[in-house]
Write a protein that holds these residues in place. Sequence first.
Motif, PDB file in Angstrom:
ATOM      1  N   VAL A  70      70.251 -31.041   1.287  1.00  0.00           N
ATOM      2  CA  VAL A  70      69.213 -30.018   1.476  1.00  0.00           C
ATOM      3  C   VAL A  70      68.296 -29.994   0.258  1.00  0.00           C
ATOM      4  CG1 VAL A  70      68.770 -27.545   1.719  1.00  0.00           C
ATOM      5  CG2 VAL A  70      70.666 -28.612   2.974  1.00  0.00           C
ATOM      6  N   ALA A  71      68.884 -30.015  -0.929  1.00  0.00           N
ATOM      7  CA  ALA A  71      68.073 -29.991  -2.158  1.00  0.00           C
ATOM      8  C   ALA A  71      68.864 -30.545  -3.325  1.00  0.00           C
ATOM      9  CB  ALA A  71      67.626 -28.565  -2.459  1.00  0.00           C
ATOM     10  N   LEU A  72      68.117 -31.223  -4.190  1.00  0.00           N
ATOM     11  CA  LEU A  72      68.646 -31.697  -5.469  1.00  0.00           C
ATOM     12  C   LEU A  72      68.207 -30.678  -6.516  1.00  0.00           C
ATOM     13  CD1 LEU A  72      69.661 -33.779  -7.584  1.00  0.00           C
ATOM     14  CD2 LEU A  72      67.508 -35.040  -7.200  1.00  0.00           C
ATOM     15  N   ARG A  73      69.150 -30.050  -7.194  1.00  0.00           N
ATOM     16  CA  ARG A  73      68.788 -28.992  -8.145  1.00  0.00           C
ATOM     17  C   ARG A  73      68.211 -29.551  -9.440  1.00  0.00           C
ATOM     18  NH1 ARG A  73      72.616 -23.625  -7.697  1.00  0.00           N
ATOM     19  NH2 ARG A  73      71.798 -23.061  -5.633  1.00  0.00           N
ATOM     20  N   GLY A  74      67.484 -28.706 -10.144  1.00  0.00           N
ATOM     21  CA  GLY A  74      66.783 -29.098 -11.370  1.00  0.00           C
ATOM     22  C   GLY A  74      67.690 -29.516 -12.500  1.00  0.00           C
ATOM     23  N   ASP A  75      68.981 -29.119 -12.431  1.00  0.00           N
ATOM     24  CA  ASP A  75      69.927 -29.552 -13.471  1.00  0.00           C
ATOM     25  C   ASP A  75      70.307 -31.022 -13.311  1.00  0.00           C
ATOM     26  OD1 ASP A  75      71.657 -29.542 -11.296  1.00  0.00           O
ATOM     27  OD2 ASP A  75      72.975 -27.960 -12.080  1.00  0.00           O
ATOM     28  N   GLY A  76      69.928 -31.633 -12.164  1.00  0.00           N
ATOM     29  CA  GLY A  76      70.202 -33.048 -11.940  1.00  0.00           C
ATOM     30  C   GLY A  76      71.651 -33.375 -11.636  1.00  0.00           C
ATOM     31  N   ARG A  77      72.519 -32.352 -11.610  1.00  0.00           N
ATOM     32  CA  ARG A  77      73.931 -32.655 -11.358  1.00  0.00           C
ATOM     33  C   ARG A  77      74.483 -31.912 -10.138  1.00  0.00           C
ATOM     34  NH1 ARG A  77      77.380 -32.948 -14.992  1.00  0.00           N
ATOM     35  NH2 ARG A  77      76.256 -32.761 -16.927  1.00  0.00           N
ATOM     36  N   VAL A 255      83.068 -45.701 -27.356  1.00  0.00           N
ATOM     37  CA  VAL A 255      83.493 -46.183 -26.035  1.00  0.00           C
ATOM     38  C   VAL A 255      82.880 -45.289 -24.945  1.00  0.00           C
ATOM     39  CG1 VAL A 255      85.471 -46.605 -24.511  1.00  0.00           C
ATOM     40  CG2 VAL A 255      85.602 -47.238 -26.935  1.00  0.00           C
ATOM     41  N   ALA A 256      82.873 -43.968 -25.187  1.00  0.00           N
ATOM     42  CA  ALA A 256      82.245 -43.046 -24.234  1.00  0.00           C
ATOM     43  C   ALA A 256      80.741 -43.320 -24.146  1.00  0.00           C
ATOM     44  CB  ALA A 256      82.505 -41.597 -24.638  1.00  0.00           C
ATOM     45  N   ALA A 257      80.116 -43.579 -25.292  1.00  0.00           N
ATOM     46  CA  ALA A 257      78.664 -43.841 -25.308  1.00  0.00           C
ATOM     47  C   ALA A 257      78.344 -45.165 -24.614  1.00  0.00           C
ATOM     48  CB  ALA A 257      78.150 -43.854 -26.753  1.00  0.00           C
ATOM     49  N   GLY A 258      79.178 -46.186 -24.830  1.00  0.00           N
ATOM     50  CA  GLY A 258      78.979 -47.474 -24.158  1.00  0.00           C
ATOM     51  C   GLY A 258      79.129 -47.329 -22.655  1.00  0.00           C
ATOM     52  N   THR A 259      80.085 -46.491 -22.248  1.00  0.00           N
ATOM     53  CA  THR A 259      80.301 -46.245 -20.820  1.00  0.00           C
ATOM     54  C   THR A 259      79.102 -45.511 -20.234  1.00  0.00           C
ATOM     55  OG1 THR A 259      82.682 -46.226 -21.186  1.00  0.00           O
ATOM     56  CG2 THR A 259      81.882 -45.212 -19.146  1.00  0.00           C
ATOM     57  N   ARG A 260      78.612 -44.493 -20.963  1.00  0.00           N
ATOM     58  CA  ARG A 260      77.398 -43.798 -20.509  1.00  0.00           C
ATOM     59  C   ARG A 260      76.252 -44.790 -20.310  1.00  0.00           C
ATOM     60  NH1 ARG A 260      72.425 -42.296 -22.258  1.00  0.00           N
ATOM     61  NH2 ARG A 260      71.595 -40.305 -21.487  1.00  0.00           N
ATOM     62  N   ALA A 261      76.087 -45.699 -21.252  1.00  0.00           N
ATOM     63  CA  ALA A 261      74.984 -46.669 -21.172  1.00  0.00           C
ATOM     64  C   ALA A 261      75.101 -47.533 -19.922  1.00  0.00           C
ATOM     65  CB  ALA A 261      74.952 -47.545 -22.432  1.00  0.00           C
ATOM     66  N   ARG A 262      76.329 -47.876 -19.534  1.00  0.00           N
ATOM     67  CA  ARG A 262      76.533 -48.690 -18.327  1.00  0.00           C
ATOM     68  C   ARG A 262      76.203 -47.894 -17.053  1.00  0.00           C
ATOM     69  NH1 ARG A 262      76.237 -53.817 -18.008  1.00  0.00           N
ATOM     70  NH2 ARG A 262      78.092 -54.230 -16.747  1.00  0.00           N
ATOM     71  N   TYR A 263      76.600 -46.608 -17.042  1.00  0.00           N
ATOM     72  CA  TYR A 263      76.231 -45.756 -15.898  1.00  0.00           C
ATOM     73  C   TYR A 263      74.710 -45.644 -15.797  1.00  0.00           C
ATOM     74  CZ  TYR A 263      80.907 -44.117 -14.584  1.00  0.00           C
ATOM     75  OH  TYR A 263      82.195 -44.059 -14.121  1.00  0.00           O
ATOM     76  N   VAL A 264      74.069 -45.422 -16.938  1.00  0.00           N
ATOM     77  CA  VAL A 264      72.609 -45.267 -16.941  1.00  0.00           C
ATOM     78  C   VAL A 264      71.942 -46.576 -16.507  1.00  0.00           C
ATOM     79  CG1 VAL A 264      70.618 -44.933 -18.465  1.00  0.00           C
ATOM     80  CG2 VAL A 264      72.584 -43.374 -18.614  1.00  0.00           C
ATOM     81  N   GLU A 265      72.497 -47.701 -16.949  1.00  0.00           N
ATOM     82  CA  GLU A 265      71.944 -49.007 -16.557  1.00  0.00           C
ATOM     83  C   GLU A 265      72.036 -49.200 -15.038  1.00  0.00           C
ATOM     84  OE1 GLU A 265      73.871 -52.338 -18.419  1.00  0.00           O
ATOM     85  OE2 GLU A 265      72.491 -53.797 -17.515  1.00  0.00           O
ATOM     86  N   ALA A 266      73.191 -48.856 -14.473  1.00  0.00           N
ATOM     87  CA  ALA A 266      73.355 -48.965 -13.014  1.00  0.00           C
ATOM     88  C   ALA A 266      72.334 -48.064 -12.306  1.00  0.00           C
ATOM     89  CB  ALA A 266      74.773 -48.588 -12.603  1.00  0.00           C
ATOM     90  N   PHE A 267      72.191 -46.828 -12.805  1.00  0.00           N
ATOM     91  CA  PHE A 267      71.224 -45.885 -12.220  1.00  0.00           C
ATOM     92  C   PHE A 267      69.816 -46.482 -12.234  1.00  0.00           C
ATOM     93  CE2 PHE A 267      67.915 -42.752 -12.681  1.00  0.00           C
ATOM     94  CZ  PHE A 267      68.240 -41.733 -11.804  1.00  0.00           C
ATOM     95  N   PHE A 275      65.980 -43.261 -16.629  1.00  0.00           N
ATOM     96  CA  PHE A 275      66.878 -42.102 -16.614  1.00  0.00           C
ATOM     97  C   PHE A 275      66.239 -40.896 -17.311  1.00  0.00           C
ATOM     98  CE2 PHE A 275      70.826 -39.765 -17.872  1.00  0.00           C
ATOM     99  CZ  PHE A 275      71.207 -39.429 -16.586  1.00  0.00           C
ATOM    100  N   ASP A 276      65.446 -41.122 -18.343  1.00  0.00           N
ATOM    101  CA  ASP A 276      64.730 -40.022 -19.009  1.00  0.00           C
ATOM    102  C   ASP A 276      63.770 -39.320 -18.042  1.00  0.00           C
ATOM    103  OD1 ASP A 276      66.023 -40.338 -21.393  1.00  0.00           O
ATOM    104  OD2 ASP A 276      64.391 -41.444 -22.378  1.00  0.00           O
ATOM    105  N   THR A 277      63.163 -40.106 -17.167  1.00  0.00           N
ATOM    106  CA  THR A 277      62.278 -39.534 -16.141  1.00  0.00           C
ATOM    107  C   THR A 277      63.088 -38.635 -15.214  1.00  0.00           C
ATOM    108  OG1 THR A 277      60.813 -41.441 -16.247  1.00  0.00           O
ATOM    109  CG2 THR A 277      60.692 -40.110 -14.238  1.00  0.00           C
ATOM    110  N   TYR A 278      64.274 -39.117 -14.836  1.00  0.00           N
ATOM    111  CA  TYR A 278      65.158 -38.316 -13.978  1.00  0.00           C
ATOM    112  C   TYR A 278      65.544 -37.006 -14.656  1.00  0.00           C
ATOM    113  CZ  TYR A 278      69.165 -36.868 -11.160  1.00  0.00           C
ATOM    114  OH  TYR A 278      70.034 -36.140 -10.380  1.00  0.00           O
ATOM    115  N   LEU A 279      65.895 -37.087 -15.947  1.00  0.00           N
ATOM    116  CA  LEU A 279      66.313 -35.874 -16.669  1.00  0.00           C
ATOM    117  C   LEU A 279      65.168 -34.860 -16.710  1.00  0.00           C
ATOM    118  CD1 LEU A 279      68.405 -37.341 -19.638  1.00  0.00           C
ATOM    119  CD2 LEU A 279      69.236 -36.344 -17.485  1.00  0.00           C
ATOM    120  N   ALA A 280      63.937 -35.355 -16.893  1.00  0.00           N
ATOM    121  CA  ALA A 280      62.775 -34.464 -16.967  1.00  0.00           C
ATOM    122  C   ALA A 280      62.427 -33.910 -15.584  1.00  0.00           C
ATOM    123  CB  ALA A 280      61.574 -35.212 -17.559  1.00  0.00           C
ATOM    124  N   ASP A 281      62.652 -34.718 -14.546  1.00  0.00           N
ATOM    125  CA  ASP A 281      62.311 -34.306 -13.174  1.00  0.00           C
ATOM    126  C   ASP A 281      63.195 -35.036 -12.174  1.00  0.00           C
ATOM    127  OD1 ASP A 281      61.199 -33.520 -10.814  1.00  0.00           O
ATOM    128  OD2 ASP A 281      59.395 -34.770 -11.018  1.00  0.00           O
TER     129      ASP A 281
END
Length: 287
Positions: A70-77, A255-267, A275-281
């Motif tokens: 129905v809607a994607l909220r502004g928090d992105g999550r 290790v957590a930061a490297g994992t985050r980078a892989r998730y962001v890369e997939a996104f 991903f910065d564009t997604y975070l902003a909007d």
Amino acid sequence: MPEAAVHLGSGKVRELYALDDQRLLLVASDRISVFDVILPTEVPDKGRVLTGLSAFWFRRTRHIVPNHLVALRGDGRSLECRRLEMLPVEVVVRGYLSGSGWKDYLHTGSVCGHALPPGLLESARLPTPIVTPATKAATGHDENIDRDTAAALVGAERWAEVEATALELYRFAAAHAGTRGIILADTKFELGVDAEGTLVLADEALTPDSSRFWPAAGYTPGGPQPSFDKQYVRDYTEGLGWDKTYPGPEVPTDVAAGTRARYVEAFELLTGVAFDTYLADPQAVLR
Ligand code: Q0Z
């Protein structure tokens, strides 16, 4: 935080709220599970990556099947969604032989009633994608079932519709991922039915938590493939000699930061949105 929302339940890494009698809110946390155990260390933005990917796929697959978004909220999550009557079957589509599909093939030569050619290697591409239903067993683990059992659970006509829909979704998403250098080895769909009796795609869709994503570069059948997103954290935790039972170990910040980078890369590869564009909007993945 959800305003006047009633907490309905917790998944391993997600929370479910009722907004009213027709709407739910799905909130994705930054928790990560490895070998089926939640780690005490979070992966920053993981919930936003998964939510953005689900929303992206819902937008891009609505010509195949309507979905609950129905809607994607502004928090992105968090996703507001329609409340459905969920089918009591998880619908896995496999294009490659991995995980429980590989185990079943080794023992029986078939997967959920699909006879496969002899001599296939672990992680082999299947001659054609197959739908392998599963149910949530009492243990909380998924249990593969055959198509006759699935048909008995939801009705033969509905099951035929589910199979055809899931295969079309898989083919569409695997083709898209392939153009971005990602193999969609398999994926699990959850579907429901609305008040009109229409089949609706629900839950999360085509995320790294509901799918196996492999980097196409370096794909080598004959063993397990590295996970696009979780491999650093798997390698790190296995390297500790952890026995894969609760509680999981803390993982270091890098290790957590490297994992985050892989998730962001997939996104970014899959959506084509920075991903910065997604975070902003967050609505950027819906256009
Ligand atoms: C999804 C789950 C989570 C715990 C129920 N559209 C829908 N209508 C009715 N039910 C659901 C949905 Cl998505 C539904 N789950 C899975 C998600 C936490 C359990 F975030 N359970």
